[in-house]
Design an enzyme around this catalytic site. Structure first.
Site, PDB file in Angstrom:
ATOM      1  N   GLN A   1       0.740  -1.259  -0.232  1.00 34.62           N
ATOM      2  CA  GLN A   1      -0.072   0.043  -0.108  1.00 34.62           C
ATOM      3  C   GLN A   1       0.691   1.257   0.076  1.00 34.62           C
ATOM      4  OE1 GLN A   1      -3.612  -0.601   2.782  1.00 34.62           O
ATOM      5  NE2 GLN A   1      -2.194  -2.107   3.387  1.00 34.62           N
TER       6      GLN A   1
ATOM      7  N   VAL B   1       7.465  -4.263  13.025  1.00 37.27           N
ATOM      8  CA  VAL B   1       7.974  -5.148  11.884  1.00 37.27           C
ATOM      9  C   VAL B   1       9.513  -5.339  11.989  1.00 37.27           C
ATOM     10  CG1 VAL B   1       5.847  -4.997  10.448  1.00 37.27           C
ATOM     11  CG2 VAL B   1       7.660  -3.372  10.231  1.00 37.27           C
TER      12      VAL B   1
ATOM     13  N   SER C   1       0.606  -2.849   9.031  1.00 37.79           N
ATOM     14  CA  SER C   1      -1.077  -2.334   8.342  1.00 37.79           C
ATOM     15  C   SER C   1      -1.906  -2.442   9.448  1.00 37.79           C
ATOM     16  CB  SER C   1      -1.549  -2.714   6.982  1.00 37.79           C
ATOM     17  OG  SER C   1      -2.623  -2.112   6.650  1.00 37.79           O
ATOM     18  N   SER C   2      -2.814  -1.222   9.721  1.00 39.95           N
ATOM     19  CA  SER C   2      -4.008  -1.499  10.648  1.00 39.95           C
ATOM     20  C   SER C   2      -5.220  -2.091   9.873  1.00 39.95           C
ATOM     21  CB  SER C   2      -4.145  -0.051  11.063  1.00 39.95           C
ATOM     22  OG  SER C   2      -4.388   0.991  10.483  1.00 39.95           O
TER      23      SER C   2
ATOM     24  N   CYS D   1      -4.093  14.924 -20.731  1.00 42.35           N
ATOM     25  CA  CYS D   1      -3.615  14.210 -21.947  1.00 42.35           C
ATOM     26  C   CYS D   1      -2.708  12.905 -21.581  1.00 42.35           C
ATOM     27  CB  CYS D   1      -2.625  15.056 -22.590  1.00 42.35           C
ATOM     28  SG  CYS D   1      -1.152  15.465 -21.759  1.00 42.35           S
TER      29      CYS D   1
ATOM     30  N   HIS E   1      -1.114   1.238  -4.762  1.00 43.54           N
ATOM     31  CA  HIS E   1      -1.628   2.738  -4.729  1.00 43.54           C
ATOM     32  C   HIS E   1      -0.704   3.320  -5.647  1.00 43.54           C
ATOM     33  CE1 HIS E   1      -3.540   1.841  -0.507  1.00 43.54           C
ATOM     34  NE2 HIS E   1      -4.423   1.568  -1.556  1.00 43.54           N
TER      35      HIS E   1
END
Length: 296
Positions: free
Chosen positions: A118, A283, A240-241, A147, A136
């Site tokens: 992410q 982590v 990650s939550s 364009c 993302h």
């Protein structure tokens, strides 16, 4: 390369002191079997100096740029680019930390098949991971919303430097970098900033090639991620939550398919109900020890 062998012997490296031993042993067992897909979030990069949007309790600490605001407002784009111009050098100077290198090591050991991240900082690739899907997008690429012209962020930085001589000298160099890669600036400085223009169509709707909050992840990217998850032996959620659905949906898919979900992050997550084993820790405290253990 084959997965690490049987687990009937004692752990060759003790679990980190901050981790409950039973949870670590279960995490080790799941990862040692191979076939893991890692889903990584902002907690992977905080030790590299890139802050998270949320604290360990899941509360948002920073108001991020919203997709609709950026697309619909020239003033919002001016504010974003002024802040991002100042923050880019510091953001781009971030380097992989031990957690990134541990994920790359797990790939080299044949235990992690793919990384779905992410994050938009490119640090997994810098650390040596090769199978990275950027959910993302990436901040080092810029696209024209009108364009479709694509250019590098470094090239845009050069344009901005030419258009705004002396701007960096006038700002507070100690302002911290925010999760979007920008810094907070006084409104007067924002108003004086000249945002970038597309060299092809001349419009002012250049956007970093990332998914802002409220935007949609490319459907093709989502489908690739679902395929990786469905073929995984275990989904490994790191840093990650899972508060945002764009990541949480893959945990839900894994649980629906009967695929174990192992989570390493500080605090609780939105996916606690779907989690097979959760390790409440940084982590950077867990992954390097796990790699050393599995190598041993």
């Amino acid at each position: 390369m084959s997965a690490v062998g049987p687990l009937d012997a004692a752990l060759t490296v003790p679990a980190p002191a901050v981790v409950e031993p039973g949870a670590y042993a279960r995490l080790r067992e799941l990862v040692a079997g191979g076939g893991a897909v890692a889903l990584t979030g902002a907690g992977m990069s905080t030790a590299s100096g890139i802050p998270d949007y949320r604290g360990p309790d899941g509360t948002r600490r920073v108001q991020p740029m919203q997709h609709g605001e950026f697309v619909g407002s020239a003033a919002a784009r001016q504010r974003y680019w002024a802040r991002a111009y100042v923050g880019w050098t510091r953001f781009a100077s971030a380097r992989p930390n031990p957690a990134h290198r541990a994920v790359a090591d797990l790939e080299r050991l044949g235990l992690v098949r793919h990384v779905i991240t992410q994050n938009v900082d490119g640090l997994h690739q810098q650390a040596g991971s090769h199978r990275v899907l950027e959910l993302h997008g990436t901040l080092d690429r810029v696209v024209c919303l009108d364009c479709g012209e694509v250019t590098t962020r470094d090239q845009v930085q050069e344009w901005l430097a030419d258009a705004n001589p002396g701007f960096l000298v006038a700002v507070d160099a100690t302002s911290p970098v925010r999760p979007d890669g920008d810094v907070a600036l006084p409104e007067a400085q924002v108003q004086a900033f000249r945002p970038p223009l597309c060299l092809v169509c001349g419009r002012d709707r250049l956007k970093p090639d990332v998914v802002f909050f409220g935007g949609s992840v490319d459907k093709g990217v989502v489908e690739r991620a679902y395929t990786f998850v469905e073929q995984a032996r275990v989904l490994l959620v790191l840093g990650s939550s899972l508060q945002v659905m764009s990541g949480y949906r893959f945990v839900r898919r894994a649980a629906r398919e009967g695929i174990p979900v192992a989570v390493v992050t500080r605090g609780g997550t939105r996916g606690d109900a779907e989690t097979t084993v959760g390790v409440d820790a940084l982590v950077g405290d867990v992954l390097p020890a796990l790699v050393a253990d599995l190598r041993g």
